[in-house]
Enzyme design. Structure first.
Site, PDB file in Angstrom:
ATOM      1  N   CYS A 162      19.400  18.109  30.779  1.00  0.00           N
ATOM      2  CA  CYS A 162      20.336  18.903  29.963  1.00  0.00           C
ATOM      3  C   CYS A 162      21.156  17.888  29.077  1.00  0.00           C
ATOM      4  O   CYS A 162      20.819  16.565  28.830  1.00  0.00           O
ATOM      5  CB  CYS A 162      21.519  19.547  30.895  1.00  0.00           C
ATOM      6  SG  CYS A 162      22.071  18.239  32.170  1.00  0.00           S
ATOM      7  N   CYS A 186      22.106  14.675  30.491  1.00  0.00           N
ATOM      8  CA  CYS A 186      20.936  13.350  30.418  1.00  0.00           C
ATOM      9  C   CYS A 186      20.712  12.668  29.252  1.00  0.00           C
ATOM     10  O   CYS A 186      20.604  11.654  29.111  1.00  0.00           O
ATOM     11  CB  CYS A 186      19.716  14.305  30.795  1.00  0.00           C
ATOM     12  SG  CYS A 186      19.665  15.098  32.599  1.00  0.00           S
ATOM     13  N   CYS A 201      -8.150 -36.974   6.285  1.00  0.00           N
ATOM     14  CA  CYS A 201      -7.146 -38.027   6.001  1.00  0.00           C
ATOM     15  C   CYS A 201      -5.947 -37.141   6.045  1.00  0.00           C
ATOM     16  O   CYS A 201      -5.796 -35.844   5.367  1.00  0.00           O
ATOM     17  CB  CYS A 201      -7.158 -39.157   5.452  1.00  0.00           C
ATOM     18  SG  CYS A 201      -7.608 -38.593   3.286  1.00  0.00           S
ATOM     19  N   CYS A 254      -5.633 -35.460   2.429  1.00  0.00           N
ATOM     20  CA  CYS A 254      -6.299 -34.170   2.317  1.00  0.00           C
ATOM     21  C   CYS A 254      -5.223 -33.091   2.986  1.00  0.00           C
ATOM     22  O   CYS A 254      -5.140 -31.889   2.131  1.00  0.00           O
ATOM     23  CB  CYS A 254      -7.637 -33.937   3.306  1.00  0.00           C
ATOM     24  SG  CYS A 254      -8.834 -34.835   2.961  1.00  0.00           S
ATOM     25  N   ASP A 259      23.238  21.976 -12.614  1.00  0.00           N
ATOM     26  CA  ASP A 259      23.115  21.085 -13.953  1.00  0.00           C
ATOM     27  C   ASP A 259      22.314  22.308 -14.600  1.00  0.00           C
ATOM     28  O   ASP A 259      21.949  23.275 -14.169  1.00  0.00           O
ATOM     29  CB  ASP A 259      21.926  20.279 -13.422  1.00  0.00           C
ATOM     30  CG  ASP A 259      21.603  19.410 -14.547  1.00  0.00           C
ATOM     31  OD1 ASP A 259      22.480  19.179 -15.480  1.00  0.00           O
ATOM     32  OD2 ASP A 259      20.281  19.005 -14.731  1.00  0.00           O
ATOM     33  N   ASP A 298      18.147  18.542 -10.230  1.00  0.00           N
ATOM     34  CA  ASP A 298      16.512  18.610 -10.343  1.00  0.00           C
ATOM     35  C   ASP A 298      16.179  17.199  -9.869  1.00  0.00           C
ATOM     36  O   ASP A 298      15.141  16.882  -9.680  1.00  0.00           O
ATOM     37  CB  ASP A 298      15.887  18.580 -12.105  1.00  0.00           C
ATOM     38  CG  ASP A 298      16.594  17.393 -12.706  1.00  0.00           C
ATOM     39  OD1 ASP A 298      17.247  16.596 -12.144  1.00  0.00           O
ATOM     40  OD2 ASP A 298      16.473  17.834 -14.126  1.00  0.00           O
ATOM     41  N   ASP A 314      20.495  13.388 -11.362  1.00  0.00           N
ATOM     42  CA  ASP A 314      21.666  13.849 -10.877  1.00  0.00           C
ATOM     43  C   ASP A 314      21.976  13.086  -9.545  1.00  0.00           C
ATOM     44  O   ASP A 314      22.799  13.691  -8.813  1.00  0.00           O
ATOM     45  CB  ASP A 314      21.494  15.414 -10.518  1.00  0.00           C
ATOM     46  CG  ASP A 314      21.197  16.276 -11.844  1.00  0.00           C
ATOM     47  OD1 ASP A 314      22.127  15.751 -12.682  1.00  0.00           O
ATOM     48  OD2 ASP A 314      20.503  17.107 -11.986  1.00  0.00           O
TER      49      ASP A 314
END
Length: 1004
Positions: A66, A69, A148, A151, A662, A880, A884
């Site tokens: 209900c 709950c 190394c 790198c 519109d 549309d 708008d």
């Protein structure tokens, strides 16, 4: 359950850059002892926006009965630190939670719901699985060849220079690089290629990109098959975690989307199984439908068990005494009790503690969290009757004074409540039929065309539609459904799109035409390239809109939530008051003793009234009054092409008193066409049109398109050198002149330079601003156009007015009838447009609109709306959905009309799928009928409680000897909620209003 975790732990990165410190193990080898990015200098990365900082999930909540709950679950969620908002839908058994992922996790939300006494399950997103990137991913790359520190520095420098890479760090000791990157900018392949280009080897170990897929498995017959599927998934690279449910044969898989895609995952399982079993993707929506059916089935089995107890105990109580042989058997003594006492005690105990266990558990959970619900009332009522009967039976055995027992009350009450709940679950399931129908529109499988490297088709295979990926080439046979959104790459056919857009006429689809998932291919075969899948498709967005609307609460629901929060305590107090008044009234001789049943006592007499009060009260009817009606209404709206975004929008729409339309594209057909061309100089008509078209060719405005189309057709007929192929090629622009320094001026027109001379194409304001004089004869010509609903476009070249182009946009044929229909419904129509006053008034007169607001810029439409809202009127805006948005957002109810496939319009409250103004009337009429039904539901629910409670309390007993036995009171309570749901279901019979009825037109 068979839970399995792959032996690697992932480093999660949230929006704030906070990560855990768990190690990464791949194939049992420890590749990293320290977190790489944790040692990297932290950058300041401010959050881009709100949506990157929060996460939204949906949770399936089981056990709610209900409104009390759902309020309890909402309260538990909102009390969590990090939860922004939580909305719980009682009918859908779902919770929608928005939270900060750096403060709280999914499991915390699930645990909070379970601590509140309900079951919770995190729901996955509908559609095919794909990477869900919220900002950045972290990839772990195995880098070979580094010797190394130089790198390491080289690789780090290269990685940090890649676009989209936020942070990168490389560990020489483990040969592992950790890179945080934006997958929308750079990919794992780009990172690997960059490392390899630097002279090193690279491969992806894992990433934080993850997704979950639910698969249904068929063919598993023994433990060996289970072990086989475990082995397959454990050895499949990219699978992180999986769960196999032996009961439902469901396989839940969490996988790395950067390593493995969903189709490759499914194909790998099917191939590796050697045909022993097959897996298919389970649609999350259909999975929820099956779960709802399981819930109804479970309720049905509980009811049947309870009924099997109810029938014999009812027979012993009311039928047995009238059958002499049976009565003599039942009255035979065994020990301290008669046979019928033993049988009723056993049967009542089964009903009370086996069938009724669910009520005790739910009541305990509610009370533990300081809440009350219907289960508390049922548990109180049945317990009172049962334990009193046990007491009376034992008291009789000890003292020899036998009082009447009420063992039949508990089974009968529980049976009626369960039957009511079963009917309620069936009825509530019907309220979601709209979503089921929408889900069923999409086909379950698709034909995937297999291409060779050159792009030629070499074969085809049937795949699960949920495994389609963007870019896939699909074959759509005649009569079959389009599985996803895409565009046609070969073939032509007519497609029925009525089930999605509402347009009844089939639409021709040729090369490059867009197609919508769920529509039906009627004739020819089509090859379609998929562009949108899963939640991005039009159909999924429609389903999402309907589902969101059904989960939202109408403001009127707040009243029911408040009543539900105090209802049960009030009823308990009323029940106690009833007991006290009847008990002490009897003790002090306030009523005669002959009112008592045979061998009855004042305690027993008062207790039965008290129990009846507890069990007759129904908070469920109040809680279901609004959500069931809203749910049915949103589904009915979707079936009629009207998408409603929520209960609050539905409630506001029934109060609409003003509708602003519109003009262009809303009242008119948005098919601007040139009706008049007048040259006011010595220039040739063809040269004039070439000049104007050249200026307008750079604009996308509908008027520009109309002028360009008119000029093209003019040249096709006038110029014999234009070939037929050029005539049919709408993109041919070889006949146009070059336009330099082009610019479009909103609300005025366009300008540019042709042959080093300025050209102006627009309205009076543009020419006046540039100092161009409009002769009187030209002004008179333009005024005459405007008074006939045609817009006059002025053209000036080299500061001299050279001509006028008249452009008209025909009015929609239903516009005048809709405006009159709205007037009959008590709704005032207003037209607002950026066009000039004369044209606006002419269009408004044709449409039957009295109030016109013209020469209003797009931003000014919102101010017009606010001016109508000052007196408290509820104002709707119909546009549309393109320019708008400010007005749609400012209006109390925004309606985006003719949206077609563009349904994700955030500003609108209603999306009218068809480009038909009649749907405005449908939207308002549906909202009015829905809230009339909601009010009727409330009246019924309130009236039921107002009438039933006094009768159950025995108010009428002194005069009419009218009382409600507890089992009858329980039946009344059970059927009251069912009747409210059935009342809401009557909305499914809703029919769109006929304009002839609204206008009170009698056709001869």
């Amino acid at each position: 359950m068979t839970p399995t975790f792959k032996d690697l732990q992932l480093t999660e990165v949230d929006s704030g850059g906070v990560r855990d410190s768990s190690a990464i193990d791949i194939a049992g080898g420890n590749l990293e002892d320290v977190r790489l990015l944790d040692s990297y200098d932290d950058y300041d990365h401010p959050e881009d926006d709100y949506h990157e900082r929060v996460t939204r999930i949906q949770v399936r909540v089981t056990g709610m009965t209900c409104a009390a709950c759902s309020n309890s679950v909402e309260g538990a969620l909102l009390s969590l630190n990090g939860v922004v908002s939580a909305s719980v839908a009682l009918l859908q058994n779902k919770a929608d939670v928005v939270f900060y992922p750096n403060l709280i996790k999914d499991d915390d939300i699930k645990n909070a719901i379970e601590d509140a006494g309900f079951e919770a399950e995190i729901l996955q997103e509908q559609g095919p699985t794909r990477a869900k990137s919220h900002g950045t991913l972290v990839g772990h790359f195995i880098i070979g060849g580094m010797t190394c520190a130089a790198c390491v520095n080289s690789v780090e420098g290269i990685l940090r220079m890649l676009p989209g890479v936020k942070r990168a760090i490389v560990a020489l000791a483990t040969s592992l690089g950790e890179v945080e990157y934006d997958p929308s900018i750079t990919t794992k392949e780009d990172i690997i290629n960059a490392i390899e280009d630097a002279g090193f080897e690279a491969s992806l170990a894992q990433s934080t990109g993850q997704d979950r897929i639910m698969l249904g498995v068929t063919g598993i017959s023994n433990e060996l098959d289970v072990h086989m599927i475990n082995d397959i998934l454990c050895n499949l690279k990219g699978v992180r975690q999986f769960n196999y449910n032996k009961t439902t044969n469901d396989l839940d898989i969490l996988f790395d989307t950067e390593i493995l895609d969903s189709r490759a995952l499914v194909d790998s399982i099917n191939d590796e199984s050697c045909g022993n079993f097959e897996v298919r993707v389970k649609n999350p929506y259909m999975r929820m439908v099956s779960q709802n059916l399981e819930e109804s089935s479970h309720m049905w089995h509980q009811f049947k068990f309870s009924l099997s107890i109810f029938i014999p105990i009812f027979s012993m109580r009311f039928i047995g005494p009238h059958i002499p042989l049976l009565n003599s058997i039942l009255r035979f003594w065994i020990g301290p009790f008669k046979i019928d006492d033993w049988l009723r005690l056993i049967l009542a105990s089964l009903a009370q503690f086996v069938v009724g266990k669910r009520f005790y558990l739910a009541a305990f959970r509610a009370l533990r969290n300081g809440a009350t619900n219907m289960d508390v009332l049922v548990a109180l009522g049945t317990s009172a009757a049962y334990f009193y009967s046990v007491y009376a039976l034992l008291y009789g055995a000890i003292t020899g004074f036998w009082s009447r027992t009420y063992f039949e009350t508990s089974p009968m009450l529980i049976t009626f409540v369960l039957f009511g709940k079963y009917l309620e679950s069936i009825a509530k399931g019907k309220t979601s039929d709209a979503i089921k129908k929408l889900v069923e529109l999409a086909p379950s499988t698709a034909l995937l065309l297999i291409l060779e490297k050159g792009g030629d088709v070499i074969g085809e295979r049937e795949i699960d539609a949920l495994l389609i990926q963007p870019g896939d080439l699909l074959k759509i046979l005649p009569g079959s459904k389009v599985p996803v959104d895409g565009f046609v790459v070969s073939g032509s056919s007519y497609v029925n799109e009525s089930m999605v857009t509402g347009e009844s006429a089939p639409v021709l689809k040729e090369i490059n035409s867009l197609v919508i998932g769920g529509t039906i291919n009627l004739h020819g075969s089509l090859h379609v390239q998929a562009t949108k899948i899963g939640s991005d498709t039009v159909l999924s967005q429609i389903i999402s809109l309907v589902e969101t609307a059904q989960m939202s609460k109408a403001p009127i629901q707040k009243f029911a939530d408040y009543v539900a929060s105090i209802f049960v305590p009030t009823v308990v107090i009323l029940s106690m008051t009833t007991f006290i008044l009847w008990f002490f009234g009897g003790v002090f001789r306030a009523y005669p003793r002959d009112w008592l049943p045979q061998n009855g006592s004042y305690f027993e007499f008062a207790l039965m009234f008290s129990i009846s009060v507890v069990v007759v009260a129904c908070p469920c009817a109040l809680g279901l009054a609004t959500p069931t009606a809203v749910m049915v209404a949103t589904g009915v709206g979707a079936n009629n092409g009207v998408l409603i975004k929520g209960g609050d929008a539905l409630e506001r729409a029934q109060k609409i008193r003003c509708v602003l339309f519109d003009k262009t594209g809303t009242l008119t057909q948005n098919k601007a066409a040139v009706t008049t061309v007048k040259v006011f100089s010595e220039m040739d008509r063809g040269d004039f049109l070439t000049l104007v078209a050249s200026a307008e060719a750079n604009s996308e405005h509908p008027i520009s398109t109309a002028i360009l189309e008119y000029a093209r057709h003019f040249h096709f007929f006038e110029d014999p050198n234009v070939t037929t192929d050029s005539q049919n090629d709408a993109t041919n622009t070889g006949w146009l002149l070059d336009t330099l320094d082009f610019s479009a001026i909103p609300g005025r027109g366009v300008q540019g330079y042709i042959n080093e001379k300025q050209i102006l194409v627009g309205n009076r304001s543009l020419l006046a601003e540039k100092g161009v004089t409009i002769p009187t004869n030209v002004e008179d010509f333009v005024v005459d156009l405007e008074e006939n609903a045609t817009t006059g476009i002025l053209v000036a070249y080299d500061s001299e007015l050279i001509g006028v182009v008249g452009v008209a946009d025909p009015l929609k044929r239903e516009a005048p009838i809709v405006v009159e229909g709205l007037f009959k419904m008590g709704v005032r129509s207003i037209m607002v447009t950026g066009d000039n006053w004369r044209t606006a008034k002419a269009v408004a007169k044709e449409a039957g609109i009295q109030d016109v607001r013209a020469e209003v810029m797009p931003a000014g439409k919102a101010e017009v709306i606010r001016s109508f809202q000052k007196d408290g009127s509820i104002v709707a805006m119909v546009g549309d959905g393109i320019n708008d948005s400010p007005a749609l957002a400012a209006a109390d109810v925004g309606m985006a009309i003719g949206a077609g496939t563009d349904i994700a319009i955030e500003a609108a409250d209603y999306v009218l799928m068809k480009n038909n103004l009649e749907d405005v009337i449908t939207a308002i009429d549906l909202s009015r009928k829905t809230f009339a039904r909601i009010r009727l539901n409330y009246v019924f629910a309130m009236a039921y409680n107002f009438i039933a409670l006094p009768v159950a309390a025995g108010v009428l007993y002194p005069w009419f000897r009218l009382r409600l036995p507890p089992w009858i009171a329980g039946a009344c309570m059970a059927f009251s909620s069912v009747s409210v749901v059935c009342s809401s279901l009557l909305l499914r019979r809703y029919k769109k209003p006929r304009l002839t009825t609204i206008l009170e037109i009698t056709l001869e």
